[in-house]
Design an enzyme around this catalytic site. Structure first.
Site, mmCIF file in Angstrom:
data_model
loop_
_atom_site.group_PDB
_atom_site.id
_atom_site.type_symbol
_atom_site.label_atom_id
_atom_site.label_comp_id
_atom_site.label_asym_id
_atom_site.label_seq_id
_atom_site.Cartn_x
_atom_site.Cartn_y
_atom_site.Cartn_z
ATOM 1 C CB SER A 148 -0.978 -0.034 1.145
ATOM 2 O OG SER A 148 -2.036 0.861 1.102
ATOM 3 C CG ASP B 148 -7.014 -2.375 -3.410
ATOM 4 O OD1 ASP B 148 -6.006 -2.888 -2.992
ATOM 5 O OD2 ASP B 148 -7.540 -1.039 -2.896
ATOM 6 C CG HIS C 60 -5.854 -1.807 0.446
ATOM 7 N ND1 HIS C 60 -5.359 -1.819 -0.735
ATOM 8 C CD2 HIS C 60 -5.421 -1.193 1.113
ATOM 9 C CE1 HIS C 60 -4.146 -1.038 -0.476
ATOM 10 N NE2 HIS C 60 -4.414 -0.631 0.844
#
Ligand code: NAG
Ligand code: NAG
Ligand code: NAG
Length: 296
Positions: A106, A222, A277
């Protein structure tokens, strides 16, 4: 989906490893140490499952989590984070002249890229960017989580200001409707993308080009990275349509080396559907099938 796979090195490494095993019957001769860079608002233990899995699949691999700037501290300006992580990274690089591999998750993927670009003589062999907003972030889902009360249309007013630039998100918030202001005020993404000229422009490109492999992992489910293709260096145009990497400005002009790396067949782009995610770093099949094979 593999667009461009260079497993030649990997195969050679396996052969070397088998030779070594026969000679000395010791394991783990050939895996480079791995350094992990965490994402925003993580806990210090968030990446432990990824660390453990690498250890199980590649016994003996030295895996280090850059254990700093967790929780709200991960909202500090990205350059500040880079400076701070650099102190932890320098000795690891020094102790491992044979090179290391790096995984950034990320926001950590952006921090990792900046670490690579800004470190002369870095020895990162493979960099795995795990669902990172490499070409910026623009979307309401993300704001709802991290900046409730903000909407994407007007968030630029805060992010492109002095206080906004004191947050990491402000550094890579890329509003396609206010690109000029972004390029003027953002103190991070336009710099590492070499979209603006800085005293370090040449250095960033030179260091980025030392990578032997860049693995870009992302996917349509995501739910946080927006557009999700930013994990593959895609970006919104002014109509919020996604421009794929090969058609973007930084790629076409090879501003920091993306096109060169791609032409050298060193970029692997991986799309995996069905992963949210927060699952990228703990889904075992993602780790086993798409991360481990690149950690040679
Ligand atoms: C960007 O900065 C330049 C020079 O400081 C200024 O003239 C211009 O108006 C700025 N543009 C925007 C959109 O802020
Ligand atoms: C690429 O760079 C050239 C020269 O700096 C510039 O004139 C051109 O507009 C750039 N192209 C893109 C697509 O940004
Ligand atoms: C991991 O991701 C795959 C999709 O690639 C999915 O089928 C599987 O259910 C996920 N596993 C877990 C434990 O979430």
């Amino acid at each position: 989906m593999f667009l461009c796979t260079t497993c030649w090195d990997f195969n050679r490494c396996i052969i070397t490893c088998i030779l070594f095993l026969n000679l000395f019957s010791t394991s783990s001769v050939c895996y480079k140490p791995v350094v992990l860079v965490h994402g925003i608002f993580d806990k210090s233990y968030s990446l432990y499952s990824l660390m453990d899995r690498i250890g199980e699949k590649h016994p003996g691999t030295h895996v280090t989590l850059l254990d700093k700037l967790h929780g709200w501290k991960s909202m500090a300006p990205v350059w500040f984070q880079v400076k701070s992580f650099k102190k932890l990274l320098a000795p690891i690089m020094e102790e491992n002249p044979g090179g290391i591999n790096m995984i950034g998750f990320s926001q950590g993927g952006l921090v990792a890229r900046a670490l690579i670009e800004s470190t002369n003589k870095h020895n990162v062999h493979t960099f795995i960017s795990l669902s990172s907003p490499q070409y910026g972030q623009y979307g309401d889902d993300f704001l709802r989580i991290f900046f409730p009360g903000y909407v994407k249309e007007s968030a630029w007013r805060f992010f492109y200001s002095k206080p906004g630039q004191m947050t990491s998100v402000g550094n890579y918030w890329r509003d396609p409707h206010h690109l000029d202001t972004f390029l003027n005020y953002s103190h991070f993404l336009p710099e590492v993308n070499n979209e603006v000229t800085t005293p370090d422009t040449i250095k960033y490109k030179r260091n980025f080009l030392k990578l032997q492999r860049l693995v870009l992992i992302g996917g349509p489910d995501d739910g946080v990275i927006s557009p999700w293709q930013s994990s593959h260096f895609g970006v919104f145009d002014e109509n919020e349509q996604v421009i794929p990497m090969q058609n973007t400005r930084v790629y076409k002009n090879d501003t920091f080396g993306l096109r060169t790396l791609d032409k050298q067949c060193k970029i692997v782009t991986i799309t995996i559907p069905g992963i949210h995610h927060l699952d990228w770093h703990r889904n075992v099949s993602v780790i086993d099938d798409y991360i481990i094979p690149y950690l040679d």
